[in-house]
Design a protein around this motif. Structure first.
Motif, mmCIF file in Angstrom:
data_model
loop_
_atom_site.group_PDB
_atom_site.id
_atom_site.type_symbol
_atom_site.label_atom_id
_atom_site.label_comp_id
_atom_site.label_asym_id
_atom_site.label_seq_id
_atom_site.Cartn_x
_atom_site.Cartn_y
_atom_site.Cartn_z
ATOM 1 N N ASN A 1 0.825 -1.209 0.000
ATOM 2 C CA ASN A 1 0.000 0.000 0.000
ATOM 3 C C ASN A 1 0.861 1.261 0.000
ATOM 4 O OD1 ASN A 1 -2.629 1.276 0.134
ATOM 5 N ND2 ASN A 1 -2.143 1.812 2.251
ATOM 6 N N GLU A 2 1.993 1.210 0.657
ATOM 7 C CA GLU A 2 2.899 2.366 0.650
ATOM 8 C C GLU A 2 3.478 2.605 -0.739
ATOM 9 O OE1 GLU A 2 3.335 4.565 3.140
ATOM 10 O OE2 GLU A 2 1.712 3.384 4.034
ATOM 11 N N VAL A 3 3.786 1.542 -1.457
ATOM 12 C CA VAL A 3 4.259 1.691 -2.840
ATOM 13 C C VAL A 3 3.159 2.299 -3.703
ATOM 14 C CG1 VAL A 3 5.187 0.504 -4.860
ATOM 15 C CG2 VAL A 3 5.807 -0.281 -2.566
ATOM 16 N N THR B 1 8.320 1.793 -12.904
ATOM 17 C CA THR B 1 9.757 1.960 -13.013
ATOM 18 C C THR B 1 10.437 0.671 -12.553
ATOM 19 O OG1 THR B 1 10.087 2.807 -10.781
ATOM 20 C CG2 THR B 1 9.504 4.408 -12.496
ATOM 21 N N ASN C 1 -2.445 4.784 -14.956
ATOM 22 C CA ASN C 1 -1.020 4.635 -14.658
ATOM 23 C C ASN C 1 -0.642 3.164 -14.707
ATOM 24 O OD1 ASN C 1 1.624 4.906 -13.886
ATOM 25 N ND2 ASN C 1 1.191 5.472 -11.769
ATOM 26 N N GLN D 1 11.156 -2.948 -5.772
ATOM 27 C CA GLN D 1 10.628 -2.743 -4.434
ATOM 28 C C GLN D 1 9.493 -3.716 -4.149
ATOM 29 O OE1 GLN D 1 9.489 1.323 -3.710
ATOM 30 N NE2 GLN D 1 9.062 0.990 -1.536
ATOM 31 N N LYS E 1 0.779 4.272 -2.780
ATOM 32 C CA LYS E 1 0.675 5.701 -2.450
ATOM 33 C C LYS E 1 1.725 6.507 -3.183
ATOM 34 C CE LYS E 1 -1.238 5.210 2.249
ATOM 35 N NZ LYS E 1 -0.938 5.414 3.699
ATOM 36 N N GLN E 2 2.934 5.982 -3.290
ATOM 37 C CA GLN E 2 4.001 6.672 -4.002
ATOM 38 C C GLN E 2 3.663 6.845 -5.483
ATOM 39 O OE1 GLN E 2 7.615 4.428 -3.249
ATOM 40 N NE2 GLN E 2 7.233 4.403 -1.030
ATOM 41 N N ARG E 3 2.857 5.930 -6.007
ATOM 42 C CA ARG E 3 2.439 5.976 -7.402
ATOM 43 C C ARG E 3 1.146 6.769 -7.591
ATOM 44 N NH1 ARG E 3 3.663 2.373 -11.170
ATOM 45 N NH2 ARG E 3 1.458 1.954 -11.642
ATOM 46 N N ASN E 4 0.623 7.326 -6.504
ATOM 47 C CA ASN E 4 -0.661 8.045 -6.538
ATOM 48 C C ASN E 4 -1.795 7.144 -7.013
ATOM 49 O OD1 ASN E 4 0.390 10.627 -5.680
ATOM 50 N ND2 ASN E 4 1.288 10.818 -7.729
ATOM 51 N N ASP F 1 12.729 0.537 -10.383
ATOM 52 C CA ASP F 1 12.816 0.634 -8.923
ATOM 53 C C ASP F 1 11.520 0.181 -8.264
ATOM 54 O OD1 ASP F 1 15.406 1.502 -9.010
ATOM 55 O OD2 ASP F 1 14.928 3.636 -8.752
ATOM 56 N N GLU F 2 10.384 0.564 -8.825
ATOM 57 C CA GLU F 2 9.102 0.152 -8.252
ATOM 58 C C GLU F 2 8.932 -1.364 -8.309
ATOM 59 O OE1 GLU F 2 6.309 4.078 -9.129
ATOM 60 O OE2 GLU F 2 6.508 2.513 -10.654
#
Length: 338
Positions: free
Chosen positions: A266-268, A316, A312, A322, A270-273, A318-319
């Motif tokens: 869920n935090e990831v 990436t 979206n 992660q 959020k980073q992706r909006n 990195d995503e």
């Protein structure tokens, strides 16, 4: 009288199924839950109207969806007859046979008798002249795959379905029946596997076969029965699938087993909006073999939220790394817990 949104095709993405001529909306609506005889009919109509207004053209059924078994097809047939019949040629409507539907030795699995009788029943319940895709819902260990393939081929040749598919077949089973369909010149185009962030087995088994054979997948359980949403972050709601005795595919213990992973994912998101559900759907669609993801909905607003995942779809490196790191820390999940 329902009138479809004239801008329904403006934002939806449509993906070709393998090397066939058919395309699916990237989001498909599954009617496994919330469309049975125990569910509010007006809400069912509202969900289907909302889905179609957003460009969802793909609607997935099976003979035993309910409860009661068969009632999802009956309700969908009522909605088609009263509201959606003018749009039939804009829709891809699918059903399946293979799980238990009626008592006795012919009410499930993959014999010619079971497949053809089930398809006839499903057409009667839905009031349709044909299905766009009809699936073998699971491989039958006691029946030669050639018999199942010939039954599906007969459905095509008799005009009862345009294309055929399979569901819940492993990689070897998929390859074997694909070879038979190839010899028969049957329009076999699609596999419906379970696939999501927490169920990745098909990545190294089924999906490579589909790519090699120029077929596609449509994933079910794309949100892992609601685990891949924010629904369970603060406990198990009383109206959730984990609390419903009639749905044996999600257990409170599985919620507890995955809670730390879900919070990290869920935090990831959020980073992706994005919402967690939106990210989970987008993550499935990153796979070249996956043409569409099935969603379920208990209210129209959920359809709106899920379709917004298409805004979206890019990840990436990195995503993705992660996400892989988070999933690598998840202990094995007891999916057989009931």
């Amino acid at each position: 009288m329902y009138q479809a949104n004239e801008h329904r095709y403006d934002q939806m993405i449509y993906n070709r199924i393998g090397d066939s001529g058919l395309k699916l909306s990237a989001i498909s609506l599954g009617l496994w839950n919330n469309f049975g005889s125990v569910d509010a009919y007006d809400n069912q109509k509202a969900i289907i109207h909302q889905a179609f207004d957003l460009g969802i053209t793909s609607y997935d059924l099976a003979n035993n969806y309910g409860p009661e078994p068969g009632s999802a097809e009956e309700n969908f047939g009522r909605i088609m007859a009263t509201d959606m019949h003018a749009y039939r040629d804009e829709m891809v409507i699918t059903s399946k046979a293979g799980y238990v539907m009626w008592p006795g030795p012919y009410g499930d699995w993959g014999s010619r008798k079971s497949i053809i009788a089930s398809a006839d029943q499903s057409l009667k319940r839905t009031g349709l002249d044909y299905f766009d895709i009809f699936y073998s819902h699971r491989a039958d260990p006691a029946t030669n795959p050639e018999e199942t393939a010939l039954a599906l081929d007969q459905l095509v040749r008799s005009g009862k379905t345009l294309y055929v598919g399979i569901s819940n077949y492993d990689g070897a089973q998929t390859q074997a029946i694909a070879n038979i369909f190839k010899d028969l010149h049957t329009p076999f185009i699609i596999h419906q596997p379970r696939y999501n962030l927490l169920n990745r087995e098909v990545e190294n088994d089924v999906l490579p076969v589909l790519l090699r054979e120029h077929k596609s997948a449509i994933s079910f359980s794309s949100l892992c029965q609601g685990l891949l949403t924010t629904k369970y972050l603060n406990g198990i709601p009383q109206d959730s699938r984990a609390k419903k005795a009639t749905i044996p595919f999600l257990h409170p213990a599985q919620v507890e087993q995955t809670l730390q992973t879900i919070r990290a994912l869920n935090e990831v998101a959020k980073q992706r909006n994005q919402s967690l559900a939106q990210m989970a759907l987008a993550w499935n669609l990153r796979q070249p073999a996956i043409a569409s993801v099935l969603i379920g909905a208990s209210r129209p607003e959920q359809v709106v939220d899920n379709v917004a995942a298409l805004k979206n779809l890019d990840f990436t490196t990195d995503e993705l790394n992660q996400i892989d790191q988070i999933l690598a820390q998840q202990a094995p999940i007891d999916w057989d817990k009931k």
